[in-house]
Scaffold this active site. Structure first.
Site, mmCIF file in Angstrom:
data_model
loop_
_atom_site.group_PDB
_atom_site.id
_atom_site.type_symbol
_atom_site.label_atom_id
_atom_site.label_comp_id
_atom_site.label_asym_id
_atom_site.label_seq_id
_atom_site.Cartn_x
_atom_site.Cartn_y
_atom_site.Cartn_z
ATOM 1 N N HIS A 88 0.920 -1.046 0.005
ATOM 2 C CA HIS A 88 0.104 0.023 -0.046
ATOM 3 C C HIS A 88 0.793 1.178 0.102
ATOM 4 C CE1 HIS A 88 -4.126 -2.005 1.728
ATOM 5 N NE2 HIS A 88 -3.632 -2.384 0.518
ATOM 6 N N TYR A 98 -9.806 4.146 2.635
ATOM 7 C CA TYR A 98 -10.235 3.117 3.220
ATOM 8 C C TYR A 98 -11.750 2.984 3.533
ATOM 9 C CZ TYR A 98 -5.602 1.085 4.445
ATOM 10 O OH TYR A 98 -4.425 0.233 4.137
ATOM 11 N N GLU A 140 1.263 2.022 7.686
ATOM 12 C CA GLU A 140 1.581 2.804 6.628
ATOM 13 C C GLU A 140 2.223 4.099 6.943
ATOM 14 O OE1 GLU A 140 -2.115 2.242 4.346
ATOM 15 O OE2 GLU A 140 -1.860 0.249 4.334
ATOM 16 N N TYR A 191 11.851 -3.148 -2.930
ATOM 17 C CA TYR A 191 11.420 -2.949 -4.213
ATOM 18 C C TYR A 191 10.774 -1.498 -4.570
ATOM 19 C CZ TYR A 191 6.784 -3.729 -2.163
ATOM 20 O OH TYR A 191 5.598 -3.791 -1.439
ATOM 21 N N GLN A 207 5.619 -3.769 -9.275
ATOM 22 C CA GLN A 207 6.879 -3.927 -8.444
ATOM 23 C C GLN A 207 7.788 -4.690 -8.891
ATOM 24 O OE1 GLN A 207 3.215 -4.534 -7.237
ATOM 25 N NE2 GLN A 207 3.382 -2.311 -6.858
ATOM 26 N N GLY A 279 14.940 -18.684 -11.582
ATOM 27 C CA GLY A 279 14.448 -17.551 -12.784
ATOM 28 C C GLY A 279 14.410 -16.118 -12.262
ATOM 29 N N PRO A 398 -0.992 -10.868 -5.644
ATOM 30 C CA PRO A 398 -1.976 -10.650 -4.305
ATOM 31 C C PRO A 398 -2.313 -12.029 -3.823
ATOM 32 C CG PRO A 398 -2.836 -10.457 -6.412
ATOM 33 C CD PRO A 398 -1.436 -10.653 -6.800
#
Length: 405
Positions: A88, A98, A140, A191, A207, A279, A398
């Protein structure tokens, strides 16, 4: 925690709500996107929406959080929110968003469950939602503060300074401040979110792990092109953003990226390290190894990587070079197609196999790659006696969870 009254109601209704939540979340997204089409176009991952991944993620999050919340002997529910909060924050989510989710989610709950949603049930689940939302908002905000930005103000423009073809389907992009200032240092394992404007006008975000640039004042990420694929009746669409970056972004171009975020962080200790990847999962490991080389680590480091072939192994030479520069590091590689290369010196044919690899009992282990690969590796590590708390993994999709095979 919840009030005693709400806890009792949630415990009693959790089986019903849990069973219906798979019907509730798709309806919720349809309602929210009808009212706020800009969210689907410019914020949510359209590929995940098309496949239902986002809906399943939300369902699992709410049901899982509610279960922990009413479990007196379970872990702190906040402990499962770190990954969501970092994602987020990397998107610049604001506290007021929210309320939008709440309104459409509870409208969907009422429509699916009908008369079962009594005022008491609605109040109890409302309390669950806001308990989770307020915990996320708090985490957050701490991430925004740590990044030194105002709430949600995570985006900045950077210039592509260098583009390198790492393998037939993978490029790396070195990103720099257009005015020449040093970019804030990211932590190994973090990231960036990268936002692009696609030909149809949608702003889509994905990301990409930091791999570690040669210039400490720059950022570097790697991007793998994703073709459409079929798994039985399920069709996975081509990667919109990744393929767009491959086709259109070159040296001198500008990109909109977030500040670095991500809960996968290298532990600071003297314990041995084991880095396991497959990978494109090599990318956070490259970032770890750059950090370990720069800091002159003396921790024993075992690097295990699996790939299709040497030709398709992104960062192949860089990986070997970094391991060579860390005296305490060893490298083991597996290739499905080894070609004419001889076996030996850490090079093996086939799939990654932990048999015969010396794994220190007290090691911290990091795993990144396709979900089935990570689940198999985690299961084998647990069977080898590695404590679950020392097995760390990176997942970008997700609602994807890594379970022991």
């Amino acid at each position: 925690m919840l009030t005693a009254e709400s806890t009792a109601v949630v415990r009693a209704t959790l089986p019903v709500v849990g069973a219906a939540i798979g019907d509730i979340t798709p309806l919720f997204y349809r309602k929210m996107f009808a009212a706020h089409p800009e969210l689907e176009r410019d914020l949510f991952n359209r590929g995940n929406q098309a496949q239902g991944d986002q809906q399943r993620a939300l369902a699992a999050s709410i049901a899982g959080y509610a279960t922990l919340l009413v479990d007196e002997d379970g872990p702190d529910p906040r402990s499962v929110l770190a990954r969501i909060a970092h994602k987020h924050a990397s998107l610049g989510i604001l506290p007021e968003q929210y309320q939008i989710v709440h309104d459409h989610l509870f409208e969907a709950i009422a429509e699916v469950l009908g008369d079962a949603v009594t005022p008491e049930v609605a109040a109890a689940w409302d309390e669950v939602y806001w308990h989770m939302a307020e915990a996320l908002i708090q985490i957050e905000q701490g991430l925004y503060d740590e990044a030194g930005v105002a709430t949600g103000d995570v985006w900045r423009s950077v210039r592509v300074r260098r583009r390198v073809q790492e393998s037939p389907d993978t490029i790396s992009l070195e990103l720099a401040d257009p005015d020449g200032a040093a970019l804030p240092a990211g932590r190994p394992g973090q990231y960036l979110s990268v936002a692009v404007r696609l030909p149809d006008g949608a702003r889509q975000i994905r990301q990409y792990s930091l791999t570690g640039a040669a210039d400490p004042g720059a950022w570097s990420v790697s991007v793998k092109a994703i073709p459409a694929s079929h798994d039985g009746d399920r069709i996975a669409p081509a990667g919109e953003v990744s393929n767009h970056l491959h086709a259109t972004v070159f040296e001198g171009d500008m990109l909109e990226v977030s500040m670095p975020f991500g809960e996968l962080r290298l532990t600071e200790s003297t314990r041995p390290l084991v880095l396991v990847s497959a990978g494109i999962g090599i990318t956070p490991m490259i970032g770890f190894l750059h950090h370990l080389r720069r800091t002159g680590t003396d921790r024993p480091v075992t690097v295990l990587h699996a790939d299709r072939s040497p030709a398709r192994h992104a960062h192949r030479a860089e990986l070997a070079g970094l391991v060579d520069q860390i005296p305490s590091a060893t490298l083991h590689r597996w290739y499905e197609d080894l070609g004419a290369r001889p076996v030996g010196d850490g090079l093996r044919p086939g799939y990654l196999d932990l048999d015969g690899v010396d794994l220190p009992a007290d090691a911290d282990v990091y795993v990144c790659g396709p979900l089935p690969f990570m689940s198999l590796v985690r299961g084998e590590l647990l069977r080898r006696g590695v404590p679950a708390g020392r097995i760390h993994h990176e997942v970008f999709g997700p609602g994807e969870e890594v379970a022991a095979a």
